[in-house]
Design an enzyme around this catalytic site. Structure first.
Site, mmCIF file in Angstrom:
data_model
loop_
_atom_site.group_PDB
_atom_site.id
_atom_site.type_symbol
_atom_site.label_atom_id
_atom_site.label_comp_id
_atom_site.label_asym_id
_atom_site.label_seq_id
_atom_site.Cartn_x
_atom_site.Cartn_y
_atom_site.Cartn_z
ATOM 1 N N ASP A 1 -10.577 -3.549 -5.453
ATOM 2 C CA ASP A 1 -9.925 -2.642 -4.509
ATOM 3 C C ASP A 1 -10.317 -1.211 -4.880
ATOM 4 O OD1 ASP A 1 -8.148 -1.054 -3.060
ATOM 5 O OD2 ASP A 1 -6.467 -2.437 -3.311
ATOM 6 N N SER B 1 0.827 -1.206 0.000
ATOM 7 C CA SER B 1 0.000 0.000 0.000
ATOM 8 C C SER B 1 0.871 1.270 0.000
ATOM 9 C CB SER B 1 -0.972 -0.080 1.183
ATOM 10 O OG SER B 1 -1.957 0.905 1.083
ATOM 11 N N HIS C 1 -8.479 -4.404 -0.799
ATOM 12 C CA HIS C 1 -7.153 -3.860 -0.495
ATOM 13 C C HIS C 1 -6.378 -4.760 0.475
ATOM 14 C CE1 HIS C 1 -4.381 -0.557 -0.859
ATOM 15 N NE2 HIS C 1 -4.292 -0.413 0.444
HETATM 16 C C1 MLT Z 1 -1.359 6.104 -0.079
HETATM 17 O O1 MLT Z 1 -1.718 7.158 0.440
HETATM 18 O O2 MLT Z 1 -0.194 5.783 -0.255
HETATM 19 C C2 MLT Z 1 -2.429 5.190 -0.522
HETATM 20 O O3 MLT Z 1 -3.664 5.809 -0.426
HETATM 21 C C3 MLT Z 1 -2.400 3.907 0.201
HETATM 22 C C4 MLT Z 1 -2.470 4.081 1.683
HETATM 23 O O4 MLT Z 1 -3.374 4.744 2.183
HETATM 24 O O5 MLT Z 1 -1.624 3.576 2.373
#
Ligand code: MLT
Length: 200
Positions: free
Chosen positions: A151, A101, A182
């Site tokens: 996702d 992520s 996710h």
């Molecule tokens: C990010 O901000 O990098 C993406 O939205 C994924 C997350 O929230 O970690």
């Protein structure tokens, strides 16, 4: 940067572990170990706090990255990895990025900023970290990407765009899709392991 280093067997690669929002430097140690129990593990904690949740770079809203901070944090992380390589005696060219992520997003940013530096990367639920008119070569950097077909944060369209960017940069990209949004699930870790083992 706050981190944990666990040395592995000699000549085995180092896995650079980058957590998702709200995680920490220990989050992906088990995953690294599952992929190769003999690898050295460098778990790193992001320097940003968003409402108490650690991250690797700032964002203006969900899915809307602060591009200036992303560039700054990407350089900061790259410099830290190189310093850690000197401190712990590992070879950056024999290291793999593993990110989930937000950690996958800064890993993608490292790849699209510095090009062929690492041995490869496993990006679990990444987004397109930056859009540029020119990307560096990734000819020698194979990339594994896992994603959820449903996702909402990392949409399939965005995953496809990221795969296309890496392929334009000449990387060999392997994708794995599941139906659990996710979430990071055991199947994708198994697939990452299968992919990694097939390289060696
Ligand atoms: C990010 O901000 O990098 C993406 O939205 C994924 C997350 O929230 O970690």
């Amino acid at each position: 940067m706050k981190h944990i280093f666990q040395p592995g067997a000699e000549k085995e690669p180092t896995f650079i572990l980058l957590h998702g929002t709200g995680g920490d430097e220990a989050d992906l140690l088990q995953i690294g170990q599952a992929i190769n129990p003999h690898a050295s593990l460098l778990g790193i904690k992001g320097n940003i706090l968003e409402q108490g949740l650690p991250r690797f770079f700032k964002r203006l809203a969900e899915g809307l990255f602060d591009e200036e901070d992303l560039r700054f944090r990407t350089t900061e992380l790259f410099n830290f990895i190189n310093e850690a390589a000197t401190t712990y005696h590992f070879d950056v060219a024999n290291s793999y990025l593993i990110g989930y992520s937000n950690g996958a997003n800064i890993a993608g940013s490292l790849l699209l900023t510095y090009g062929d530096v690492f041995a490869g990367a496993m990006l679990l639920h990444p987004m397109v970290p930056m859009r540029k008119s020119h990307y560096p070569r990734l000819t020698n950097t194979p990339i594994f990407i896992s994603a959820g077909r449903n996702d909402n944060m990392c949409t399939p369209a965005e995953t496809d765009e990221l795969i296309a960017i890496f392929e334009t940069s000449d990387s060999e990209v392997t994708g794995f899709w599941h139906d659990f949004g996710h979430r990071l699930i055991a199947d994708e870790v198994n697939e990452a392991k299968r992919w990694y083992t097939s390289l060696r």
